[in-house]
Design an enzyme around this catalytic site. Structure first.
Site, PDB file in Angstrom:
ATOM      1  CE1 TYR A 118      35.567  33.856  36.700  1.00  0.00           C
ATOM      2  CE2 TYR A 118      36.015  35.904  36.661  1.00  0.00           C
ATOM      3  CZ  TYR A 118      35.420  35.115  36.991  1.00  0.00           C
ATOM      4  OH  TYR A 118      35.883  35.058  38.970  1.00  0.00           O
ATOM      5  CE  LYS A 177      37.819  32.243  37.285  1.00  0.00           C
ATOM      6  NZ  LYS A 177      37.851  31.974  39.018  1.00  0.00           N
TER       7      LYS A 177
HETATM    8  O1  NGF Z   1      35.928  35.874  44.409  1.00  0.00           O
HETATM    9  C1  NGF Z   1      34.821  34.570  44.469  1.00  0.00           C
HETATM   10  C2  NGF Z   1      33.732  35.550  43.318  1.00  0.00           C
HETATM   11  N1  NGF Z   1      35.306  34.227  43.522  1.00  0.00           N
HETATM   12  C3  NGF Z   1      36.710  33.486  43.497  1.00  0.00           C
HETATM   13  C4  NGF Z   1      36.908  32.952  42.386  1.00  0.00           C
HETATM   14  O2  NGF Z   1      36.431  32.049  41.930  1.00  0.00           O
HETATM   15  C5  NGF Z   1      37.511  34.058  41.176  1.00  0.00           C
HETATM   16  C6  NGF Z   1      37.270  32.094  44.934  1.00  0.00           C
HETATM   17  O3  NGF Z   1      37.991  31.593  44.716  1.00  0.00           O
HETATM   18  C7  NGF Z   1      39.039  34.045  40.485  1.00  0.00           C
HETATM   19  O4  NGF Z   1      39.106  33.407  40.133  1.00  0.00           O
HETATM   20  C8  NGF Z   1      39.133  35.461  40.331  1.00  0.00           C
HETATM   21  O5  NGF Z   1      39.160  36.443  40.926  1.00  0.00           O
HETATM   22  O6  NGF Z   1      38.059  35.705  38.837  1.00  0.00           O
HETATM   23  C9  NGF Z   1      36.279  32.562  46.092  1.00  0.00           C
HETATM   24  O7  NGF Z   1      36.745  33.737  46.293  1.00  0.00           O
HETATM   25  C10 NGF Z   1      36.709  31.244  47.108  1.00  0.00           C
HETATM   26  O8  NGF Z   1      36.587  30.155  46.358  1.00  0.00           O
HETATM   27  C11 NGF Z   1      36.055  31.975  48.095  1.00  0.00           C
HETATM   28  O9  NGF Z   1      34.443  31.725  47.955  1.00  0.00           O
HETATM   29  O10 NGF Z   1      32.993  34.429  43.973  1.00  0.00           O
END
Ligand code: NGF
Length: 291
Positions: A136, A164
């Site tokens: 991650y 990821k």
């Molecule tokens: O929430 C975040 C923080 N990033 C997510 C994702 O990369 C994190 C992304 O979907 C994730 O998958 C997890 O919960 O572990 C963003 O929320 C999205 O692209 C909106 O910016 O950066």
């Protein structure tokens, strides 16, 4: 390995007003993702699950609920990473025993670990669990960057099957794609799904798929099929939505939107603040306009 590709929701968790897990609400979120958003998988215990604000026992409970509710219907990946490596190992064993298809672990953060330490962290979790591992990679939150060569060194452990990629460096993404065609790369920034799909990633993992999963899957499928213009139109609408979500408060707004979709999505865990009355209205307007 390729069986693990596809669109995964970074699973949200419903917390009640006191910050306790609302199990029924969380089960509703899971069913919503599977049946309404039609995602291919769930990424459990990620940032979106507010995982770094909760206890080990709570993390286990959520891993259990997601497996119990999602088993046999979607692919399941457990984020078990923690700066407390013993906790990461404990959670990794727990998730593996539950039958999770793969583990994922955030790069260890807060302290400035060197690369040898990071490598040892991943190898320790893998050795203890025997499960697959997806790195991650989210430098904006962890402050940890990895180079192409360092990814290569991590990938020498054949259990590390992918990354990821929650990062905007598309030069690095393209280099990774070329150098490691057989590793899984998941787009981690939902607003960049189109660009990542054009580079032929293997899927996406993101928070907004909890409410915008259908459209995200369309973008991914259209882009991979070369229908760039159609995919771009959908990405524009998606990004209008994401822009509104980010401006209003990321996880709170996604939960509020889910409520408009009939899901008891609850609240966010403190220290995340509540949406104001105006914020709730703004979330409803986003749902009406874009979903
Ligand atoms: O929430 C975040 C923080 N990033 C997510 C994702 O990369 C994190 C992304 O979907 C994730 O998958 C997890 O919960 O572990 C963003 O929320 C999205 O692209 C909106 O910016 O950066």
């Amino acid at each position: 390995k390729t069986k693990l590709g596809g669109i995964y929701s970074a699973l949200m968790v419903a917390y009640d007003e006191d910050g306790n897990i609302n199990e029924n609400g969380t089960r509703e979120i899971i069913r919503h993702n599977i049946h309404k958003m039609e995602v291919d998988g769930l990424y459990v215990g990620g940032s979106t699950g507010e995982n770094f604000m909760i206890s080990t026992e709570e993390k286990k409970r959520i891993l259990y609920i997601a497996m119990d509710e999602g088993r046999g219907q979607v692919k399941l990946m457990a984020q078990v990473g923690s700066v407390n490596l013993k906790e990461a190992v404990e959670l990794g064993k727990y998730a593996t025993d539950l039958g999770y298809d793969a583990l994922s672990a955030v790069t260890p953060f807060y302290y400035k670990f060197d690369f040898e330490e990071i490598k040892n962290y991943y190898n320790t979790i893998i050795e203890a669990t025997g499960n697959y591992m997806v790195i991650y990679f989210i430098p904006s939150l962890t402050g940890v960057n990895l180079s192409l060569d360092q990814f290569g060194e991590l990938f020498e452990n054949e259990k590390i099957i992918g990354v990821k990629f929650s990062h905007g460096d598309f030069f690095l993404l393209e280099r990774l794609r070329k150098a490691y065609p057989d590793h899984l790369i998941y787009a981690g920034l939902d607003e960049m799904m189109l660009s990542a799909a054009v580079l032929h990633v293997d899927g996406g993992i993101g928070s907004t798929y909890n409410v915008n999963g259908i459209r995200a899957k369309q973008i991914y499928t259209l882009a991979k099929g070369g229908k760039i213009k159609e995919a771009r139109e959908l990405q524009h609408t998606t990004n209008d939505l994401i822009e509104g979500i980010l401006a209003n408060g990321l996880y709170q707004t996604i939960k509020e939107i889910m409520k408009t979709q009939g899901v008891d999505a609850g609240y966010c865990r403190q220290p995340t603040k509540r949406l104001s009355e105006e914020g709730i209205i703004a979330a409803k307007e986003l749902a009406e306009k874009y979903l």
